[in-house]
Design an enzyme around this catalytic site. Structure first.
Site, PDB file in Angstrom:
ATOM      1  N   GLU A 423      15.453  60.193  59.343  1.00 26.80           N
ATOM      2  CA  GLU A 423      16.345  60.500  60.456  1.00 26.80           C
ATOM      3  C   GLU A 423      17.359  61.563  60.026  1.00 26.80           C
ATOM      4  OE1 GLU A 423      18.844  57.164  61.227  1.00 26.80           O
ATOM      5  OE2 GLU A 423      20.022  58.188  62.757  1.00 26.80           O
ATOM      6  N   ASP A 496      19.260  55.448  59.143  1.00 27.55           N
ATOM      7  CA  ASP A 496      20.553  54.904  58.730  1.00 27.55           C
ATOM      8  C   ASP A 496      20.632  53.412  59.004  1.00 27.55           C
ATOM      9  OD1 ASP A 496      21.456  57.289  57.854  1.00 27.55           O
ATOM     10  OD2 ASP A 496      22.537  57.811  59.695  1.00 27.55           O
ATOM     11  N   ASP A 498      22.601  51.691  60.560  1.00 30.58           N
ATOM     12  CA  ASP A 498      23.533  51.359  61.649  1.00 30.58           C
ATOM     13  C   ASP A 498      22.742  51.178  62.940  1.00 30.58           C
ATOM     14  OD1 ASP A 498      22.755  53.860  62.403  1.00 30.58           O
ATOM     15  OD2 ASP A 498      24.682  54.819  62.010  1.00 30.58           O
ATOM     16  N   ASP A 500      22.307  53.057  65.545  1.00 30.37           N
ATOM     17  CA  ASP A 500      21.454  54.191  65.922  1.00 30.37           C
ATOM     18  C   ASP A 500      20.203  54.235  65.059  1.00 30.37           C
ATOM     19  OD1 ASP A 500      23.104  54.960  67.889  1.00 30.37           O
ATOM     20  OD2 ASP A 500      24.068  56.605  66.761  1.00 30.37           O
TER      21      ASP A 500
END
Ligand code: 0RA
Length: 631
Positions: A423, A496, A498, A500
């Site tokens: 990503e 990541d 998180d 997202d």
């Protein structure tokens, strides 16, 4: 306590049990988690048979906290009288003779029955101890076994008013690789059995966690279809239901359409999920195709248009269960889950066609909805074909050309290589520099990933975020996907830690699940787990991957001069750090993506990626531990 008597017959019995213990895989498919749970299913199947014979309506399965598990039903109780030819109590025959099952009760054929159809004696042979209690004729009888061998006679140990059978067993630790019964794993199968056998209440309890489920569905497979479509928008509220008996075979079909494009048909024969399909499924599909086409023709819905819906167009958005119960099912195929009884196909084909035509006549609104959806499906297939031809002509998908952003590895042998789907461009840049370029390829992903759950294949094929992935993997897509052409052995999603990042990972998994399914089935997909924190104390460095791990190490290291760095994203790591933590096969943590149960996975992707916000929020909240990394 009476001691069991040994005769010449026992030698045969012992040989049988010995065979099971020597080659458990032949009888229960293996000794890992799957085999372990198979022990339970063999016992439950007997109770289901008793229920199907009309004598039992409740089955209770309890995972005990001493490692044993019990299955109790309220049936007639396994007979304890002397068996005429075996000269030992019938109960002992059922528990110690392979394939004995309920066969001495000639009237009823055994309908359920595990994949291997061997019966509860196999569970007994692989348990230590196993204990059976029978409640019958006002008495409680009990026999105890060790590794299948009776340790006591069939003793009367008390009085009771109830009737039924309870089996309590502890899997033999010298046989199984794992001994932990999994509540969720059992839930899936027991719920399936409750759907397939309406009116039976199946209760599952876990004494260790106090979790409890009760599965009971008056609607049977109609409820099953509603369950599968639970979070989807349906074309009509009430599922179609068709059932009948013919030549001693019982069959039942339930159908409902949703607004999506996936085909979700599960077929069962004698309660066994026929993953490879077979004659019942072929008969059903043919009937559905014929009926919808006949309706379209009779109502002239296509007017002069040239497209004609094929089977796959008609099955876009369909959710259906096909269940047959028959005396002597014949299974074939790699996993022995393909029904091959040839008479089944014709019977289902003709009766389902007939009943569907009746349904269409009586429900013109539903019929029109289904027909129009099929016509749209045919038009879109046409569009997809054109799109594919166009991309082919542009020689993209089949040229073997690689996407511009791909930093490929140098070796060619696909069994040795890995590709990281990363990503963001900055993490992509670090990964390109930090990797071992001999066997690791990097494909950076950027921008908004397409939600393939809501897209048709023509849109997926032409999507500029998806195309590089298809090209890099080199194995095609959809029905044309060919896993043998795969250019990498491991496909690692690296995003990541998180919300997202989770979202991107889920979008990619959805895409793989819907359009490159063998990739998942053959275990090629992994998720990288980058560290969350770097702890430093003087010269010592420690990467940790969860909050618990951080706290544990903080405790261990004391609090003197510790520096804690939190990584918000992959982009914060330089090339060396990325290698050290996430790329280096010696040190990294990869989570293999495993899909044991297609039904659960299907529901999960629908919930995660579908239109409805409420169930998605609920799902994410329920599974919050997996995204704790976002706090
Ligand atoms: C055959 C005959 C009878 C009961 C059963 C089988 C039976 C087997 C199992 C296995 C688990 N639970 C079960 N419950 C019943 C009874 C015949 C009679 O009572 O006349």
């Amino acid at each position: 306590m009476t001691k069991p008597t040994y005769t010449a017959k026992n030698i045969k019995v012992l040989k049988g049990l010995e065979a099971v213990r020597k080659r458990p895989a032949m009888y229960i498919g293996g000794t890992s988690e799957r085999g372990l749970h198979h022990l339970v299913y063999e016992v439950v199947d007997n109770s289901i048979d008793e229920a199907l014979a009309g004598h039992c309506n409740k089955i209770t399965v309890i995972i005990h906290d001493n490692g044993s598990i019990s299955v109790e039903d309220n049936g007639r109780g396994i007979p304890v009288e002397m068996h005429k030819t075996e000269k030992v109590p019938a109960l002992q025959v059922v528990m110690t003779v392979l394939h004995a099952g309920g066969k001495f009760d000639d009237k009823s054929y055994k309908v359920s029955g595990g994949l291997h159809g061997v019966g509860v004696s196999v569970t007994n042979a692989l348990s230590d101890p196993c204990e059976v209690e029978v409640y019958r004729g006002g008495k409680v009888y009990r026999q105890i076994y060790s590794k299948g061998i009776p340790q006591t006679g069939v003793d009367v140990i008390g009085r009771t008013r109830k009737t039924g059978t309870k089996t309590i067993f502890t899997p033999d630790a010298t046989i199984f690789e794992t001994l932990d019964f999994n509540f969720d794993y059992l839930s899936v199968r027991l719920r399936e059995l409750a759907f397939l056998n309406k009116g039976i209440a199946i209760i599952l309890k876990d004494e260790k966690t106090n979790k409890r489920h009760k599965f009971e569905y008056e609607g049977g497979i109609i409820s099953f279809v509603e369950f599968l479509n639970e979070n989807k928008k349906v074309l009509f509220e009430e599922p179609i239901h068709i059932f009948g008996t013919r030549n001693g075979m019982e069959f039942e079909v339930s159908i409902q359409y949703n607004e999506g494009y996936q085909e979700t048909i599960y077929s069962f024969a004698n309660n066994i999920h026929t993953i490879e399909g077979g004659t019942h499924l072929i008969g059903f599909k043919s009937a559905l195709t014929r009926a919808v086409n006949a309706y379209i023709k009779s109502t002239n819905l296509l007017k002069n248009e040239k497209v004609s819906p094929g089977g796959s167009d008609i099955r876009e958005g369909v959710t259906a269960i096909v269940s047959v119960k028959l005396g002597e099912p014949q299974f074939e195929g790699q996993t022995k889950t393909k029904l091959q009884n040839s008479d089944v196909e014709g019977i289902i084909n003709s009766i389902v066609y007939e009943k569907l035509m009746e349904f269409f006549e009586e429900h013109p609104a539903e019929a029109k909805h289904i027909s129009m959806k099929a016509i749209l499906g045919a038009r879109s297939r046409d569009a997809a074909r054109k799109a594919r031809e166009l991309t082919r002509r542009k020689s993209v998908l089949e040229s073997g050309s690689l996407p511009g952003k791909l930093a490929d590895c140098s070796i060619q042998d696909p069994s040795q290589t890995e590709i990281f789907l990363v990503e963001g461009d900055s993490a992509g840049g670090s990964a390109k520099m930090g990797r071992d370029r001999t066997f690791q390829a990097i494909l950076p992903l950027w921008g908004k990933m397409l939600n393939t759950e809501k897209a048709r294949i023509d849109k997926v094929l032409n999507n500029d975020k998806i195309q590089p992935i298809i090209l890099a993997l080199g194995a095609g897509i959809g029905e044309e996907f060919d896993v043998s052409k795969l250019r990498y052995n491991k496909i690692v999603i690296m995003s990541d830690a998180d919300v997202d990042g989770q979202h991107i990972a889920t979008l990619l998994l959805t895409f793989f699940f819907r359009y490159m399914r063998p990739l998942v089935d053959y275990g090629h997909v992994y998720i990288a787990r980058p560290p969350l924190f770097l702890l430093r104390q003087g010269k010592t460095k420690k990467y940790v991957y969860s909050i618990e791990e951080r706290d544990e190490f903080l405790k261990k290291m004391g609090s003197k001069g510790i520096h804690v760095q939190r990584y918000k994203g992959l982009g914060e790591m330089n090339a060396d750090q990325l290698w050290e933590t996430t790329l280096d096969p010696e040190k990294r943590i990869l989570t293999a993506v495993k899909i044991d149960d297609a039904i659960e996975a299907d529901r999960m992707f629908t919930i995660l990626m579908g239109d409805d916000v409420a169930p998605r929020r609920e799902f994410i909240e329920r599974n919050a531990q997996y995204i704790e990394v976002s706090v």
